[in-house]
Design an enzyme around this catalytic site. Sequence first.
Site, PDB file in Angstrom:
ATOM      1  N   CYS A 137       0.839  -1.206   0.000  1.00 52.44           N
ATOM      2  CA  CYS A 137       0.000   0.000   0.000  1.00 52.44           C
ATOM      3  C   CYS A 137       0.871   1.253   0.000  1.00 52.44           C
ATOM      4  O   CYS A 137       1.413   1.636   1.044  1.00 52.44           O
ATOM      5  CB  CYS A 137      -0.916  -0.016   1.217  1.00 52.44           C
ATOM      6  SG  CYS A 137      -1.892   1.480   1.379  1.00 52.44           S
ATOM      7  N   CYS A 140      -0.399   4.061   2.290  1.00 47.65           N
ATOM      8  CA  CYS A 140      -0.186   3.840   3.738  1.00 47.65           C
ATOM      9  C   CYS A 140       1.284   4.039   4.102  1.00 47.65           C
ATOM     10  O   CYS A 140       1.589   4.597   5.149  1.00 47.65           O
ATOM     11  CB  CYS A 140      -0.579   2.419   4.132  1.00 47.65           C
ATOM     12  SG  CYS A 140      -2.096   1.813   3.413  1.00 47.65           S
ATOM     13  N   ASP A 141       2.201   3.570   3.276  1.00 48.50           N
ATOM     14  CA  ASP A 141       3.608   3.469   3.688  1.00 48.50           C
ATOM     15  C   ASP A 141       4.583   4.317   2.875  1.00 48.50           C
ATOM     16  O   ASP A 141       5.769   4.375   3.209  1.00 48.50           O
ATOM     17  CB  ASP A 141       4.062   1.993   3.595  1.00 48.50           C
ATOM     18  CG  ASP A 141       3.233   1.092   4.500  1.00 48.50           C
ATOM     19  OD1 ASP A 141       2.825   1.564   5.572  1.00 48.50           O
ATOM     20  OD2 ASP A 141       2.981  -0.061   4.121  1.00 48.50           O
TER      21      ASP A 141
END
Length: 319
Positions: A137, A140-141
């Site tokens: 992701c 997200c990261d």
Amino acid sequence: MTVPKNVDLIILGAGPAGLTAGLYGARAGLKTVVLEPKSPGGQMLLTDDIYNYPGHPDGITGQHLANLFLEQAQKYNCEVLKRAGSTTLQQESDRFIVTAGDRVVQSEIAIVATGCSPKRLGARGEKKFSGAGISYCAVCDGNFFEGLDVAVVGGGDSALEEAAYLSRLCNHVYIIHRRDRFRASDACQCLIRGCNNVSVIWDSVVEKFEGDDLLENIRLASVNGSEKRDLKANGAFIYVGQIPNTSFLSDAVATDPDGWILTNERLETSVPGLFAAGDVRKKEVKQVATAVGDGSQAAITAEKYLMMKRCNAYPGEVA
Ligand SMILES: Cc1cc2nc3c(=O)[nH]c(=O)nc-3n(C[C@H](O)[C@H](O)[C@H](O)COP(=O)(O)OP(=O)(O)OC[C@H]3O[C@@H](n4cnc5c(N)ncnc54)[C@H](O)[C@@H]3O)c2cc1C
């Protein structure tokens, strides 16, 4: 033992399909509960901007769209149980009993809208470096890799969209693709054409991920195995397909060999009273717009089923 809470409609999963089904169910006057093990929004939370969901000509962030879906469902008294814990679904006589953590809910109809999860690549070192350089992701990261070199593995729409997103944060983005051309749409290919810090490594697969505690190197092999090379990278984002979130279902629910739920066009499954909507079912196009269409269809069909059943006149039960 916890006494089950009685509702009219249980929906498993609060992605776009589940939240739309929740909206339609609640607006039809059904006491509706959506159970979600994480935060509501599903895969919409894994992407930055969504440009192809109608009604948002300038695009909208996945998080914002998820918030709007949730707000609209709750406005009509659809109950959304967030971070509800892992789910089991059992059938006892004509009722579905769903357990999620310490909550137990039962109803005569249920909709499975549990979507899908990213597929693992299966390369050596993938497990070891998951969360230590490997991610599924970018939204997200991606921030952890600001100014660093990263790789994206895959050649579909998601891989290219996320490569374009990472190009704004990272020093350089290498796309590793096992073919000599992308299967992504032209629109997504266009996204990376404009990025001068993105390059493509064609006809190559990941053999292993290497490093001490964190990912440092990706060992690549050409698809015919004739050449090997090392790619220095601090991050690897993997987009090589998906697997359906159906492992909690009993064998009574018919799926294809890969676990995608089979439905008819009314979104009925092989189990009477159980419906499926969105990415979890076997279908060709998996998008927010199609998940929303499924959510509304499943809720309308489910509501009709319940009304007919309560009148003891559901066509499938008439002699
Ligand atoms: C990186 C990425 C980018 C994307 N970009 C776009 C885009 O630009 N435009 C577009 O239209 N689509 C895009 N998509 C696809 C789109 O997000 C999906 O098609 C859509 O979210 C599917 O909705 P869904 O509700 O069927 O499933 P999901 O969104 O997968 O939601 C399912 C929900 O069910 C929950 N769940 C899982 N297991 C259980 C269980 N046992 N019990 C209860 N709940 C459970 C999950 O936590 C999740 O919240 C993208 C997807 C990804 C991964």
